[in-house]
Scaffold this active site. Structure first.
Site, PDB file in Angstrom:
ATOM      1  N   GLN A  20      77.134  53.384  46.852  1.00 30.39           N
ATOM      2  CA  GLN A  20      78.117  52.537  46.096  1.00 30.39           C
ATOM      3  C   GLN A  20      78.754  51.414  46.884  1.00 30.39           C
ATOM      4  O   GLN A  20      79.588  50.638  46.427  1.00 30.39           O
ATOM      5  CB  GLN A  20      79.476  53.429  45.548  1.00 30.39           C
ATOM      6  CG  GLN A  20      78.770  54.581  44.425  1.00 30.39           C
ATOM      7  CD  GLN A  20      78.309  53.850  43.096  1.00 30.39           C
ATOM      8  OE1 GLN A  20      78.375  52.571  42.864  1.00 30.39           O
ATOM      9  NE2 GLN A  20      77.581  54.543  42.468  1.00 30.39           N
TER      10      GLN A  20
ATOM     11  N   LYS B 279      70.695  50.149  42.756  1.00 28.79           N
ATOM     12  CA  LYS B 279      72.000  49.689  42.713  1.00 28.79           C
ATOM     13  C   LYS B 279      72.426  48.337  43.358  1.00 28.79           C
ATOM     14  O   LYS B 279      73.509  48.098  43.220  1.00 28.79           O
ATOM     15  CB  LYS B 279      73.026  50.992  43.181  1.00 28.79           C
ATOM     16  CG  LYS B 279      72.980  52.048  42.598  1.00 28.79           C
ATOM     17  CD  LYS B 279      73.741  53.321  43.369  1.00 28.79           C
ATOM     18  CE  LYS B 279      73.543  54.696  42.607  1.00 28.79           C
ATOM     19  NZ  LYS B 279      73.901  54.728  41.363  1.00 28.79           N
TER      20      LYS B 279
ATOM     21  N   ASP C 282      76.851  58.315  52.816  1.00 27.05           N
ATOM     22  CA  ASP C 282      76.522  58.130  51.630  1.00 27.05           C
ATOM     23  C   ASP C 282      76.759  56.756  51.236  1.00 27.05           C
ATOM     24  O   ASP C 282      78.023  56.359  50.785  1.00 27.05           O
ATOM     25  CB  ASP C 282      76.676  59.200  50.305  1.00 27.05           C
ATOM     26  CG  ASP C 282      76.296  58.609  49.060  1.00 27.05           C
ATOM     27  OD1 ASP C 282      75.523  57.540  49.001  1.00 27.05           O
ATOM     28  OD2 ASP C 282      76.291  59.614  48.250  1.00 27.05           O
TER      29      ASP C 282
END
Length: 407
Positions: free
Chosen positions: A201, A224, A198
């Site tokens: 971030q 993001k 993932d």
């Protein structure tokens, strides 16, 4: 990196909120957008709005070139070996669900195991919970050290020959922990498992090389990383994607449709049914240009310095508990004495300071931390040390306010 020059490219930052200059410290939730991205979206809708792949007219060709051109930018950005390995999705959540529903359902059974960590975002927990229920597989968790890092000395106790999928976030959206996903991928492959990362971030904040990481799947979101909302990417190794079945069916992803059966297009289009997020993909391509021009290494260094500076400043504020390891990405999650995080965020907002408060879509991690919620300040390329100083000043004001109310 000239941060003040960077800031000038973000129109939203040049405003006041509640009579104070905006200090935006919530980029882990969503980043702000530079003018180039906003203008690219406007240009698409004003000048060449059209569907892709289906038409031979001029607008259709321009739209297709923009859409597929962005895919090539993404390929280079993450160092995929081919654009066939770059699948457009609605975001990280959709990408992870695609792997769980397609690869997972076809390859897991009652004797198999899925391994994740307690720090995962709900988007990297719930799909595996549902897959485990559907297939009878077991869901297991890697152990964390007290500082919120994975205990790599104990991974062999959890990743075994029964493991079929290891799914771990590259960077924690709560703790800022930078996980050793390359080493975890090697451990997974040693036991014949696949590795999903993932990257929601990490991709906006550091250089990502999927071939160096040797992950089998990598998921991330545009919003993001200075791009539009509603679009993201699933990277997958070509051999795995070729063997997987699509999970959404309809126009665009088909090769031939008969009355009783159909066949699928080749990669990457067999996973992209329906009219895609054309403007979003084009905007993501422009966001990648923007980030590359500034430099991912400089962005990562800048955010690391801001996080370290923030933690040093917070030591001067009584009653602040900061969670996570010393070495971290640009995220500082904390609690303030007995003041609820929502109250902290509300008082800060009155001074134009935007932070996140709540469980951050990480309830199992909140339980592991033994808290119900936390507040979080997250930094990006447009933040400055002045922002940190204003934030810390706001926290002192918050403490004074609640001290007067309850003292």
């Amino acid at each position: 990196m000239d941060v003040r020059a960077v800031r000038k490219q973000f129109p939203i930052l040049d405003q006041e909120v509640n009579g104070q200059p905006l200090v935006y410290l919530d980029s882990a939730a969503t980043s702000q957008k530079p003018a180039q991205v906003i203008e690219a979206l406007d240009d698409y809708y004003r000048r060449y709005n059209s569907n892709v792949h289906r038409g031979v007219h001029t607008l259709g060709t321009l739209a297709t070139d923009g859409y597929e051109g962005a895919r090539e930018k993404i390929r280079k950005f993450i160092n995929a070996s081919s654009t066939e390995e770059v699948i457009y999705t609605r975001g990280t959540t959709t990408a992870i669900n695609l792997v769980a529903q397609s690869y997972g359902r076809a390859n897991l059974g009652p004797d198999d195991e899925i391994v994740i960590t307690p720090m995962e975002h709900h988007s990297n927990i719930i799909p595996w919970q549902q897959l485990a229920k559907a297939t009878g597989a077991a869901l297991k968790y890697l152990e964390l050290r007290k500082d919120g890092t994975i205990d790599m000395d104990k991974i062999e106790e959890t990743i075994t020959d029964r493991t079929k999928i290891v799914a771990v976030m590259h960077v924690s959206n709560v703790l800022g922990t930078i996980n050793p996903v390359k080493e975890l991928a090697a451990a997974a492959h040693k036991h014949g498992a696949v590795m999903l990362v993932d990257g929601a971030q990490s991709t906006p904040h550091m250089r990502v090389d999927v071939q160096d990481l040797d992950c089998d799947f990598f998921a991330f979101s545009s919003h993001k990383m200075c791009g539009p909302t509603g679009v993201g990417v699933l990277y997958g190794k070509k051999a795995l994607l070729e063997a997987m079945e699509p999970v959404e069916f309809g126009g665009e992803m088909i090769d031939f449709v008969g009355l009783q059966d159909s066949t699928w297009k080749e990669l990457p289009w067999k996973f992209e049914g329906g009219t895609p997020i054309i403007a979003g993909a084009i905007g993501l391509g422009v966001a990648i240009d923007f980030l590359e021009e500034i430099g991912l290494d400089d962005i990562e260094q800048h955010e690391h310095e801001l996080a370290q500076y923030a933690m040093e400043q917070l030591k001067e504020v009584d009653g602040i508990t900061v969670y996570g390891p010393k070495h971290r990405a640009g995220i500082v999650t904390f609690n303030c004495d007995d003041v609820h995080p929502h109250d902290v965020a509300t008082v800060l907002d009155a001074d134009g300071i935007a932070v996140r408060a709540g469980h951050h879509c990480a309830q199992p991690l909140m339980k592991w931390l033994d808290v119900s919620a936390t507040a979080r300040a997250s930094f990006y390329l447009y933040n400055t040390k002045d922002d940190v100083d204003t934030f810390v000043k706001g926290l002192n004001k918050t403490k004074e306010y609640f001290g007067d109310v309850f003292g």
